[in-house]
Motif scaffolding. Sequence first.
Motif, short mmCIF file in Angstrom:
data_model
loop_
_atom_site.label_atom_id
_atom_site.label_comp_id
_atom_site.label_asym_id
_atom_site.label_seq_id
_atom_site.Cartn_x
_atom_site.Cartn_y
_atom_site.Cartn_z
N CYS A 110 76.61 105.48 54.01
CA CYS A 110 76.85 104.03 54.08
C CYS A 110 76.11 103.51 55.30
CB CYS A 110 78.35 103.73 54.22
SG CYS A 110 78.67 101.97 54.52
N ASN A 111 75.16 102.62 55.04
CA ASN A 111 74.36 102.06 56.15
C ASN A 111 75.22 101.25 57.11
OD1 ASN A 111 71.69 102.75 56.26
ND2 ASN A 111 71.01 101.16 54.81
N LYS A 112 76.38 100.83 56.67
CA LYS A 112 77.20 99.94 57.52
C LYS A 112 78.11 100.76 58.43
CE LYS A 112 79.92 95.63 56.97
NZ LYS A 112 80.01 95.35 58.35
N CYS A 113 78.87 101.70 57.83
CA CYS A 113 79.88 102.41 58.68
C CYS A 113 79.49 103.86 58.96
CB CYS A 113 81.26 102.34 58.02
SG CYS A 113 81.42 103.40 56.55
N GLY A 114 78.39 104.32 58.32
CA GLY A 114 77.92 105.68 58.63
C GLY A 114 78.65 106.78 57.88
N ALA A 115 79.56 106.40 56.99
CA ALA A 115 80.28 107.42 56.20
C ALA A 115 79.30 108.16 55.29
CB ALA A 115 81.35 106.75 55.34
N ARG A 116 79.53 109.47 55.10
CA ARG A 116 78.68 110.28 54.20
C ARG A 116 79.58 110.97 53.21
NH1 ARG A 116 75.40 110.68 58.94
NH2 ARG A 116 73.18 110.68 58.40
N TRP A 117 79.10 111.10 51.99
CA TRP A 117 79.88 111.85 50.99
C TRP A 117 78.93 112.38 49.94
CZ3 TRP A 117 79.94 106.58 51.70
CH2 TRP A 117 79.60 105.76 50.62
N ASP A 118 79.47 113.21 49.04
CA ASP A 118 78.62 113.82 48.01
C ASP A 118 78.05 112.74 47.09
OD1 ASP A 118 80.73 116.78 47.56
OD2 ASP A 118 79.19 116.24 49.04
N ALA A 119 76.77 112.88 46.79
CA ALA A 119 76.11 111.87 45.93
C ALA A 119 76.63 112.00 44.51
CB ALA A 119 74.60 112.09 45.95
N PRO A 120 76.79 110.86 43.82
CA PRO A 120 77.10 110.92 42.39
C PRO A 120 75.84 111.40 41.67
CG PRO A 120 76.64 108.65 43.02
CD PRO A 120 76.57 109.47 44.28
N GLU A 121 75.97 111.79 40.42
CA GLU A 121 74.78 112.24 39.69
C GLU A 121 73.73 111.13 39.63
OE1 GLU A 121 76.01 114.83 36.46
OE2 GLU A 121 74.23 114.09 35.35
N VAL A 122 74.23 109.92 39.35
CA VAL A 122 73.30 108.78 39.28
C VAL A 122 73.79 107.71 40.25
CG1 VAL A 122 72.34 106.98 37.79
CG2 VAL A 122 72.79 109.27 36.88
N MET A 123 72.96 107.32 41.19
CA MET A 123 73.33 106.28 42.16
C MET A 123 72.97 104.92 41.60
SD MET A 123 72.28 107.42 45.97
CE MET A 123 73.04 105.96 46.69
N ASP A 124 73.84 103.95 41.86
CA ASP A 124 73.61 102.58 41.42
C ASP A 124 73.39 101.73 42.67
OD1 ASP A 124 74.78 99.78 41.05
OD2 ASP A 124 74.49 100.47 38.99
N PRO A 125 72.45 100.77 42.62
CA PRO A 125 72.18 99.98 43.85
C PRO A 125 73.40 99.22 44.35
CG PRO A 125 70.56 99.48 42.15
CD PRO A 125 71.60 100.35 41.51
N PHE A 126 74.38 99.02 43.48
CA PHE A 126 75.49 98.16 43.93
C PHE A 126 76.76 98.96 44.20
CE2 PHE A 126 72.57 94.97 43.42
CZ PHE A 126 71.91 95.15 42.20
N ASP A 127 76.53 100.26 44.50
CA ASP A 127 77.69 101.09 44.84
C ASP A 127 78.36 100.53 46.09
OD1 ASP A 127 77.27 102.76 42.75
OD2 ASP A 127 76.23 104.32 43.88
N HIS A 128 79.69 100.63 46.12
CA HIS A 128 80.41 100.21 47.34
C HIS A 128 80.81 101.44 48.13
CE1 HIS A 128 80.81 96.49 45.03
NE2 HIS A 128 81.10 95.88 46.17
N CYS A 129 80.83 101.29 49.44
CA CYS A 129 81.27 102.40 50.31
C CYS A 129 82.78 102.57 50.15
CB CYS A 129 80.95 102.06 51.78
SG CYS A 129 81.69 103.23 52.94
#
Length: 219
Positions: A110-129
Amino acid sequence: MIFVLSGAGLSAESGLGTFRDEGGLWTQYDLSEVATPEGYAKNPTKLLDFYNARRANAAHAKPNVAHQALARLEAEAGAFLVTQNVDVLLDRAGAKSVLHMHGRLDRVLCNKCGARWDAPEVMDPFDHCGQCGAQAVRPDVVWFGEMPHGLDEIEDALSSAEMFVAVGTSGTVYPAAGFVEAAHANGIPTLELNLEPSGGRFDDGRYGPATETVPAWVD
Ligand code: BV8
């Protein structure tokens, strides 16, 4: 300890594309559109299609005997493994402390809070942190113009290493491309394992596919 820097050539025989060889990724895609923050801002869908495809390829790829040999070198000789690759094939080969200086495909940030987690198989541009709720989620990889990870740790390791080895990298991208010069400045021997000489200043070179040169050198 032996400092080992790896690049895309280490994973080439696992079926993952390199960047600058014939037909490489940077010959198929415009780097500025798919590996820069500006590219993400301009067309997030295009960039995520690029990373979704690479994540799928990497997930199906298998570590090869060169990854396994480097994992052994870490376990048996305490090698320090730094990779420019964003696949996690060295980790999947059993390496325990790989420094992913350009990030990793299997994680999101997350560019805002720096949280990291496992990527989903397919990322969507509008994913929320999941942490802060911001729509600021991106692949956890280092784009051009962004600071690579672990540079202080890398500098410390280079200053105490007894040897520097570069595996399957063209020595094009900085600051990684400058590590061999730092090794020379520290007065340690430098070795290149590649298909062909990259043009970097190495004391020694073994040339051929990584699945031949790396196990032969390690063992
Ligand atoms: C930064 C994203 C600020 C993830 C990538 C001087 C100092 C600092 C920065 C710069 C500088 N000069 C220019 C810069 C800017 C820039 C840069 O280097 N540009 C280049 C193009 C000139 N660098 C940056 O922007 C970096 N950040 O500078 O931040 C800063 C300020 C101060 C101090 C520090 C930093 C960010 C760089 C990271 C960019 N992200 N990728 C992804 O999508 O993957 S880079 C991209 O290139 C990949 O990560 C890749 O790993 C990397 C290097 O490529 P290689 O791995 O070497 O792959 P390549 O295809 O080029 O070569 C393959 C090799 O394998 C060949 O040699 C081939 O012969 C060999 N091979 C092929 N098959 C086999 C094989 N070998 C063995 N066996 C085989 N079978």
